[in-house]
Design a protein around this motif. Structure first.
Motif, PDB file in Angstrom:
ATOM      1  N   MET A   1       0.832  -1.207   0.000  1.00 53.33           N
ATOM      2  CA  MET A   1       0.000   0.000   0.000  1.00 53.33           C
ATOM      3  C   MET A   1       0.867   1.257   0.000  1.00 53.33           C
ATOM      4  N   ILE A   2       1.942   1.260   0.850  1.00 53.85           N
ATOM      5  CA  ILE A   2       2.766   2.467   0.964  1.00 53.85           C
ATOM      6  C   ILE A   2       3.610   2.681  -0.278  1.00 53.85           C
ATOM      7  N   THR A   3       4.217   1.593  -0.788  1.00 51.12           N
ATOM      8  CA  THR A   3       5.112   1.725  -1.962  1.00 51.12           C
ATOM      9  C   THR A   3       4.351   1.812  -3.257  1.00 51.12           C
ATOM     10  N   GLY A   4       3.100   1.378  -3.262  1.00 44.87           N
ATOM     11  CA  GLY A   4       2.310   1.389  -4.490  1.00 44.87           C
ATOM     12  C   GLY A   4       2.733   0.301  -5.455  1.00 44.87           C
ATOM     13  N   ILE A   5       3.574  -0.630  -5.017  1.00 40.12           N
ATOM     14  CA  ILE A   5       4.010  -1.733  -5.885  1.00 40.12           C
ATOM     15  C   ILE A   5       2.804  -2.603  -6.225  1.00 40.12           C
ATOM     16  N   ASN A   6       2.716  -2.906  -7.558  1.00 44.34           N
ATOM     17  CA  ASN A   6       1.613  -3.749  -8.016  1.00 44.34           C
ATOM     18  C   ASN A   6       2.043  -4.407  -9.306  1.00 44.34           C
ATOM     19  N   GLN A   7       1.213  -5.280  -9.797  1.00 48.51           N
ATOM     20  CA  GLN A   7       1.501  -5.898 -11.071  1.00 48.51           C
ATOM     21  C   GLN A   7       1.314  -4.848 -12.175  1.00 48.51           C
ATOM     22  N   PRO A   8       2.082  -4.980 -13.289  1.00 49.56           N
ATOM     23  CA  PRO A   8       1.979  -4.009 -14.406  1.00 49.56           C
ATOM     24  C   PRO A   8       0.547  -3.854 -14.895  1.00 49.56           C
ATOM     25  N   GLU A   9       0.244  -2.677 -15.304  1.00 46.23           N
ATOM     26  CA  GLU A   9      -1.055  -2.325 -15.888  1.00 46.23           C
ATOM     27  C   GLU A   9      -2.199  -2.454 -14.878  1.00 46.23           C
ATOM     28  N   GLU A  10      -1.885  -2.444 -13.581  1.00 44.91           N
ATOM     29  CA  GLU A  10      -2.941  -2.451 -12.559  1.00 44.91           C
ATOM     30  C   GLU A  10      -2.739  -1.269 -11.624  1.00 44.91           C
ATOM     31  N   GLU A  11      -3.834  -0.769 -11.112  1.00 46.13           N
ATOM     32  CA  GLU A  11      -3.769   0.368 -10.198  1.00 46.13           C
ATOM     33  C   GLU A  11      -3.205  -0.060  -8.855  1.00 46.13           C
ATOM     34  N   GLY A  12      -2.774   0.897  -8.041  1.00 48.63           N
ATOM     35  CA  GLY A  12      -2.261   0.607  -6.708  1.00 48.63           C
ATOM     36  C   GLY A  12      -3.322  -0.056  -5.828  1.00 48.63           C
ATOM     37  N   LEU A  13      -2.854  -0.867  -4.876  1.00 50.34           N
ATOM     38  CA  LEU A  13      -3.757  -1.624  -4.023  1.00 50.34           C
ATOM     39  C   LEU A  13      -4.045  -0.864  -2.727  1.00 50.34           C
ATOM     40  N   ASN A  14      -5.315  -0.896  -2.295  1.00 47.46           N
ATOM     41  CA  ASN A  14      -5.591  -0.376  -0.956  1.00 47.46           C
ATOM     42  C   ASN A  14      -5.224  -1.457   0.082  1.00 47.46           C
ATOM     43  N   PHE A  15      -5.346  -1.113   1.357  1.00 49.54           N
ATOM     44  CA  PHE A  15      -4.859  -2.032   2.397  1.00 49.54           C
ATOM     45  C   PHE A  15      -5.614  -3.366   2.380  1.00 49.54           C
ATOM     46  N   MET A  16      -6.943  -3.334   2.263  1.00 54.86           N
ATOM     47  CA  MET A  16      -7.728  -4.565   2.301  1.00 54.86           C
ATOM     48  C   MET A  16      -7.405  -5.459   1.114  1.00 54.86           C
ATOM     49  N   GLU A  17      -7.254  -4.851  -0.067  1.00 52.99           N
ATOM     50  CA  GLU A  17      -6.946  -5.640  -1.261  1.00 52.99           C
ATOM     51  C   GLU A  17      -5.544  -6.231  -1.155  1.00 52.99           C
ATOM     52  N   ALA A  18      -4.606  -5.437  -0.634  1.00 54.91           N
ATOM     53  CA  ALA A  18      -3.236  -5.919  -0.474  1.00 54.91           C
ATOM     54  C   ALA A  18      -3.189  -7.060   0.551  1.00 54.91           C
ATOM     55  N   ALA A  19      -3.963  -6.916   1.619  1.00 60.02           N
ATOM     56  CA  ALA A  19      -4.013  -7.979   2.629  1.00 60.02           C
ATOM     57  C   ALA A  19      -4.604  -9.259   2.049  1.00 60.02           C
ATOM     58  N   TRP A  20      -5.623  -9.098   1.213  1.00 59.36           N
ATOM     59  CA  TRP A  20      -6.244 -10.278   0.574  1.00 59.36           C
ATOM     60  C   TRP A  20      -5.250 -11.000  -0.328  1.00 59.36           C
ATOM     61  N   GLN A  21      -4.505 -10.222  -1.148  1.00 60.27           N
ATOM     62  CA  GLN A  21      -3.499 -10.812  -2.042  1.00 60.27           C
ATOM     63  C   GLN A  21      -2.444 -11.566  -1.223  1.00 60.27           C
ATOM     64  N   SER A  22      -2.014 -10.985  -0.120  1.00 57.27           N
ATOM     65  CA  SER A  22      -1.015 -11.629   0.726  1.00 57.27           C
ATOM     66  C   SER A  22      -1.565 -12.912   1.358  1.00 57.27           C
ATOM     67  N   LEU A  23      -2.825 -12.861   1.821  1.00 57.10           N
ATOM     68  CA  LEU A  23      -3.442 -14.029   2.440  1.00 57.10           C
ATOM     69  C   LEU A  23      -3.518 -15.198   1.471  1.00 57.10           C
TER      70      LEU A  23
END
Length: 630
Positions: A43-65
């Motif tokens: 969420m802080i770095t804005g790192i994401n897969q190419p051609e996708e928007e930055g992840l919010n905290f809940m979405e980032a947590a879901w991806q990690s889970l």
């Protein structure tokens, strides 16, 4: 002084020692921390897969889970920064999941091991609880299985100081079918109140306490009784306890602490009485076995309001398919009471019947009695002078001699032959206490054929064979008994003469090896005690019945000549036999046809509780089975 790290490690170690649940909680905490940390980084770095928007905290947590739980999820990731972060998350997930699997596997294995040890609490109601383990347990279970056939979900619970699996294997090997009865085994110390909580004695309908197959078991039984009755968490109602004791002095102590909550079976005394009575009357062993086991008719109690105000003699005629043998009045059981005893409203009859629901009044006022066949009363019997041979030696021999002194005529002789030094109890100054018998002692090997042939056993009224006490070596002791028994049987066969023989066998399996189809060749073993204990566990009042029957001072079972009661010229029914018994003060319970005395299939001619209208033709040698004072 302890450092912070040491205190932290100490706290961590304590948590880990609490078992699988604590480990799972720690893994969950680590998983949450990994997911939260990864989500914050994304969420802080804005790192994401190419051609996708930055992840919010809940979405980032879901991806990690998802990557924590399934390593294959990262296969479609793109962009090296994202891949590196997800790789670290996935590695953490692999560690967490593999550890979780190991923890669960270890926890399940530990639980199975705990269950195998038999330490889980029993949650049953109205079951028979057996505390202790001995050779008697197999007969007791077998009889309880028969007794429970008409019960719904019957249970037997066993607590003993041996391995649960070992108990279950032994039961499975010795009892082929437990039918609708479930047997539950638990391991523990029967004298430990905490271990007793495992089997929840408060919920048991009866408790059987067994001694070990060794001499020093009375003290453990006494401590077990104390652990049950003195437990602060005990139930307020009285327990129904049945316990076996060996020594009279220990019996008195157990009676003092158990009060009315326990029925105590003094095993040596019971065995001695059974040996004496069965040796003196041919076929009596079959009668005792039939009354004590659940294979035929048993003894039941029943309140019968319609008999109120009637006499005991009238009650004897009131049933076609049951035999009344006594009354319970004011809580006291009386076998063969006076015929004019009046039955009260709350009194109970004691009856021999096929089941408790077969005790039914016949509603008859007239009976087909062949009065002309009834013979007049005979003068009282006189004790006859007897010659008795006792082979072998153990602590029960003296009890048997004391019992025999009550039955035989003055001038009778008892010849004791045993491969021991002269016992102190048989020394001249001690032997003088027996007023009816003279005691002879010979120190010799009882398994020696020459010794046996020199004893003139066929001139004896009966022979009793005892097991030696050889430092608790049951098998060696039984081997000597078996060899002696085989010699005596061979001598009887070659001489063509019957030998009235009662022998003692310690191991039930050895008894089965030695058993023959002859009612005059009876082997006393733990089986008879097991049958008695089982009966009393189902009805505590039966202890008084069997004590009365086995006591020389009470009414006992006798097999009298049929000609003492009727003229055998014509067939008679059992009403006639019962009436003849009433006139003589005897309770008639059956008969023996001597034509079948060698037929095991026909119970050696013994018939207990026959239907009263049935007509029977007797011969001069036949016997009537009665309860009488002499």
């Amino acid at each position: 002084m302890s450092t912070f790290s040491k205190k932290l490690r100490y706290a961590f170690d304590n948590t880990m020692s609490k078992g699988p649940i604590a480990l799972i909680i720690w893994l969950a905490i680590i998983s949450i921390l990994v997911i939260i940390l990864a989500a914050f980084v994304l969420m802080i770095t804005g790192i994401n897969q190419p051609e996708e928007e930055g992840l919010n905290f809940m979405e980032a947590a879901w991806q990690s889970l998802m990557r924590t739980l399934d390593a294959g999820t990262m296969g479609g990731d793109a962009g090296w920064p994202f891949r590196i972060i997800m790789l670290l998350v996935t590695i953490g997930g692999i560690f967490i999941v593999s550890t979780l699997i190991g923890v669960l596997s270890s926890g399940i294995e530990g639980k199975l091991e705990e269950l195998r040890k038999g330490r889980s609490e029993v949650m049953e109601n109205d079951y028979t609880l057996i505390l202790g383990w001995s050779s008697k347990v197999f007969t007791i279970i077998s009889e309880l299985v028969l007794a429970n056939e008409n019960q719904k979900k019957p249970r037997i619970v066993i607590l003993a100081g041996i391995d649960k699996v070992e108990m279950e294997d032994a039961i499975q090997s010795n009892i082929q079918d437990t039918k609708n009865t479930k047997v539950i085994c638990r391991s523990g110390d029967t004298t430990n109140p905490l271990d007793l909580l495992i089997v929840n004695p408060k919920k048991a309908k009866s408790i059987i306490i067994l001694g070990k197959d060794e001499n020093e078991s009375d003290f453990e039984i006494i401590k077990t009784i104390l652990a049950i009755t003195n437990n602060p968490d005990r139930k307020p109602e009285p327990y129904h306890i049945i316990a076996e004791m060996r020594e009279t002095q220990n019996y008195d102590v157990a009676r003092m602490i158990a009060k009315d909550e326990a029925e105590l079976v003094l095993t040596d005394d019971i065995v001695a009485r059974i040996m004496v009575q069965t040796s003196r009357q041919s076929g009596l062993s079959v009668v005792y076995t039939e009354l004590m086991d659940y294979g035929g008719d048993e003894i039941y109690y029943k309140n019968e309001p319609l008999l109120s105000g009637k006499t005991y003699a009238q009650a004897l005629m009131a049933y076609d398919t049951s035999c009344i043998i006594g009354l319970q009045q004011n809580g006291v059981s009386r076998i063969n009471p006076p015929m004019d005893t009046i039955i009260g409203n709350t009194d109970e009859i004691i009856a021999i019947s096929a089941d408790d629901d077969t005790i039914k009044l016949n509603q008859k006022t007239q009976f087909d009695i062949q009065q002309q066949a009834i013979t007049p009363s005979l003068p009282p019997s006189v004790k006859k002078v007897e010659r008795i041979i006792l082979l072998g030696w153990n602590r029960r021999v003296i009890r048997v001699i004391k019992e025999l002194n009550n039955y035989v005529g003055k001038g009778s002789t008892i010849h004791v032959v045993a491969n021991v030094d002269l016992p102190q109890e048989l020394a001249p100054n001690n032997a003088a206490q027996y007023d009816n018998i003279q005691i002879e002692f010979t120190g010799a090997e009882t398994a020696d054929r020459n010794v046996l042939e020199s004893l003139q056993v066929f001139n004896a009224d009966y022979v009793m064979l005892f097991s030696y006490e050889l430092d608790n070596d049951i098998q060696r002791s039984d081997s000597i008994t078996l060899i002696t028994l085989l010699h005596l049987r061979d001598m009887s066969e070659k001489a063509g003469k019957d030998l009235n023989l009662v022998s003692e066998m310690l191991d039930l399996k050895n008894r089965e090896l030695a058993e023959v189809t002859n009612a005059d060749d009876f082997i006393v073993s733990d089986k008879m005690l097991s049958l008695l204990i089982t009966q009393v566990s189902e009805n505590k009042h039966l202890m008084r019945v069997f004590e009365d029957i086995l006591d020389e001072d009470g009414s006992e079972i006798y097999m009298k000549p049929i000609t003492d009661y009727i003229d055998i010229s014509n067939p008679v029914n059992f009403y006639t036999l019962t009436t003849s018994g009433i006139q003589k003060g005897h309770t008639v319970i059956g008969y023996r046809l001597m034509v079948d005395e060698h037929s095991a299939a026909k119970s050696y001619g013994i018939r207990l509780n026959p239907e009263k209208p049935e007509m029977i033709q007797f011969s001069a040698d036949d016997k009537l089975i009665v309860l009488a004072d002499d």
